[in-house]
Structure formats: C-alpha cells, structure tokens
Design a protein around this motif. Sequence first.
Motif, PDB file in Angstrom:
ATOM      1  N   ARG A  54       6.877  12.141   1.465  1.00 28.45           N
ATOM      2  CA  ARG A  54       6.130  11.422   2.493  1.00 28.45           C
ATOM      3  C   ARG A  54       5.194  10.394   1.855  1.00 28.45           C
ATOM      4  NH1 ARG A  54       5.892  16.715   4.632  1.00 28.45           N
ATOM      5  NH2 ARG A  54       3.804  17.019   3.748  1.00 28.45           N
ATOM      6  N   ALA A  55       4.489  10.804   0.804  1.00 30.41           N
ATOM      7  CA  ALA A  55       3.527   9.903   0.166  1.00 30.41           C
ATOM      8  C   ALA A  55       4.215   8.740  -0.535  1.00 30.41           C
ATOM      9  CB  ALA A  55       2.668  10.685  -0.823  1.00 30.41           C
ATOM     10  N   MET A  60      -4.746   5.570   0.567  1.00 28.89           N
ATOM     11  CA  MET A  60      -4.231   4.412  -0.150  1.00 28.89           C
ATOM     12  C   MET A  60      -4.812   3.097   0.371  1.00 28.89           C
ATOM     13  SD  MET A  60      -2.570   5.529  -2.617  1.00 28.89           S
ATOM     14  CE  MET A  60      -2.213   3.861  -3.143  1.00 28.89           C
ATOM     15  N   ASP A  61      -5.372   3.115   1.575  1.00 32.86           N
ATOM     16  CA  ASP A  61      -6.027   1.915   2.098  1.00 32.86           C
ATOM     17  C   ASP A  61      -7.347   1.640   1.378  1.00 32.86           C
ATOM     18  OD1 ASP A  61      -6.178  -0.269   4.004  1.00 32.86           O
ATOM     19  OD2 ASP A  61      -7.764   0.867   5.015  1.00 32.86           O
ATOM     20  N   GLU A 103      -2.040   7.787   3.825  1.00 31.37           N
ATOM     21  CA  GLU A 103      -2.069   6.381   4.225  1.00 31.37           C
ATOM     22  C   GLU A 103      -3.507   5.859   4.228  1.00 31.37           C
ATOM     23  OE1 GLU A 103      -0.517   8.732   5.848  1.00 31.37           O
ATOM     24  OE2 GLU A 103       1.616   8.193   5.832  1.00 31.37           O
ATOM     25  N   ARG A 104      -4.429   6.674   4.729  1.00 30.21           N
ATOM     26  CA  ARG A 104      -5.838   6.281   4.755  1.00 30.21           C
ATOM     27  C   ARG A 104      -6.405   6.256   3.343  1.00 30.21           C
ATOM     28  NH1 ARG A 104     -10.900   8.680   6.105  1.00 30.21           N
ATOM     29  NH2 ARG A 104      -9.999  10.748   6.366  1.00 30.21           N
ATOM     30  N   GLN A 127       6.539   7.014   0.456  1.00 29.98           N
ATOM     31  CA  GLN A 127       6.926   5.971   1.403  1.00 29.98           C
ATOM     32  C   GLN A 127       5.852   4.897   1.542  1.00 29.98           C
ATOM     33  OE1 GLN A 127      10.109   6.229   2.385  1.00 29.98           O
ATOM     34  NE2 GLN A 127      10.003   8.106   1.140  1.00 29.98           N
ATOM     35  N   ILE A 128       4.643   5.176   1.061  1.00 28.72           N
ATOM     36  CA  ILE A 128       3.541   4.213   1.167  1.00 28.72           C
ATOM     37  C   ILE A 128       3.768   3.101   0.145  1.00 28.72           C
ATOM     38  CG2 ILE A 128       1.040   3.910   1.025  1.00 28.72           C
ATOM     39  CD1 ILE A 128       0.812   6.943   1.627  1.00 28.72           C
TER      40      ILE A 128
END
Length: 314
Positions: free
Chosen positions: A278-279, A251-252, A248-249, A281-282
């Motif tokens: 999991r990934a 992809m930010d 998540e960090r 889902q971003i």
Amino acid sequence: MSEVATRRKPENAAGGLYPLGTAPTCTTYAEVTAVRAQHPAAIAEAWAQRRRRSTVNGSDRLMIVAADHPARGALAVGANPTAMNSRSDLLDRLRTALANPGVDGVLATSDILEDLLLLGALEDKVVFSSMNRGGLAGATFELDDRMTAATARWTIDSGINGAKMLCRVDLNDPGTLNMMTACAAAVDELAAGGSIAMLEPFLSSRVDGKVKNDLTADAVIKSMHIIQGLGSTSAYTWLKLPVVDEMERVMDATTLPTLLLGGDPQTAPDETFASWERALQIPAVRGLIVGRTLLYPSDDDVATAVDTAVNLVQ
C-alpha cells in the motif's frame, strides 16, 4: 599479495558465473579472515576495483537490504534475543538476498560491507554505510547516538553511494542534541562529496526504562520536519521512514526521496507485505530498505521472502 588473497573462483554464492573481471578476492569465510590478517590492504584495493552503479537508474525504485543492527548491540529478531549472533549465518543470508537480481544493494556497517566486498557480493550494487552506532541498545546513553562507525570521508573515498544515520529525537534527553549536531556535520560533509545522507527520524521516549519510538502519523511527521532541516543543504538528503497508518499524510510532509523501513517484524508476514504494498503506491516513495524481516523470516526461507519484497517494489 598473499596466495589466499589472490585465489579466484568463477562461481558466486548462488552458483552463477561472475562477469569477467569481477571474481571475488575470497570464496570462504576462512579466506576472508586470512586476507584480513595477511593483507588488509586488499580491502582498499577491492573498493577501488569494485564495479559500481548509480543510486537511481531512471524512475526505478530501490530494494535495499539492511544489516547494521549488530553494531548497536541489537541482535534480537522477534522473540529470539540471539538471532543475529552468528556472523557467518548473517553473511549467508545477505549473500542469498544480494544474489537476487531485483535487490539493488545493501546498508551495513563497514565490517559487514568489507566481508561482502571480499566475497564479491557488492559488484554493481548500491551501497550505503552506517554512521552513528554509539547509541547502544539498552544503554543509559542510547539516545546520545554519536558517530562510531563509518565516516563521511571514508564513505566518499570508498566510492559508496551514501551513508545512513539514525536520528531519534527525545525532547527529555540531552543526548539528542549531540546526535543532531553530529548528523548535521555529516550531512554537510557527505553533500560536499556528492554522497547521499540517508536520515532515519523518530520521536522517541523512555517507557519503563526502554527507548520506544512513537509510530503515530503525527509523531513521524514531526520527526521528519526536525530532521530534514539538518545541515546547510538538503540537496543530497534522503529519508528512511517506518510504514505507519496514514502514510499518504506522512509523505505529504516532505519532498525528499524516501525509502520505506521494514523494521523488526511485528505482524504476520502477509500483513507486513500488504502494508508495504500500500505504501509503495505513493509516488514519493522510492523503494524499500528492509533488514530482519527479510533476512530472518518466520519460516527461515530468505530467498522466498526476498522474492516477495522484490515483486512488491517492481
């Protein structure tokens, strides 16, 4: 055109019927070699006649199989150093994967793409060429990764969706600058032709003489910021990123469309697939691009491995 080049068969590698007008130029690997020897112009003709598709259909995510490792001398899968030696075996595996309707397309060097093209496996598929294969695995010049495979011009002229570049940054290796300069020029040329430049960044260094990629979140983020700035425009730039902790960090750090890199399997299949799930889902993640993990699974069941990945993406 030779008799071999014009021969047609109504069934594909998976046993299904080809749509009208898309029967392959070749149906065996011997025929592929014969066409290459007797009528090489058939390859350009096949690119011109191929049924193409847009890269993105609505909000659907992509499932792409990758097979550009051999051109860099990277033939190993896991503990097997010669796993990818056989071209016919690799093509069998790729054709099995591409026969799955959930697989959107393929990334490979021109030689492999042209084999698949002649065999009819690229109809209505997304296709990415591979450009910089000069950084041979294990070479002293590995990080001076110059353009030795597909060109931007050939990619555009062949009606291919885009081209991929490996962008390993080693602050202690002067070859990195040659790679960045070549990739920046290719980004501009691809964008001018309306084709995607898919960039695969890493922060790399030599450890005991071998190039190692730093897969910590902060290292991936730093590599992204360096590489996504290549070229005069990023309008057609996508990223191909490894699945690491704190995605998540990671992809930010970008607004560019991103495909997740499967890479050489390092963990048990269930753990690998769980990390992908999991990934995925971003929201910024646009899909998966996976090679050896799917093409050479530990149980050698390519069809099942591909099914599992397709279900994750869908």
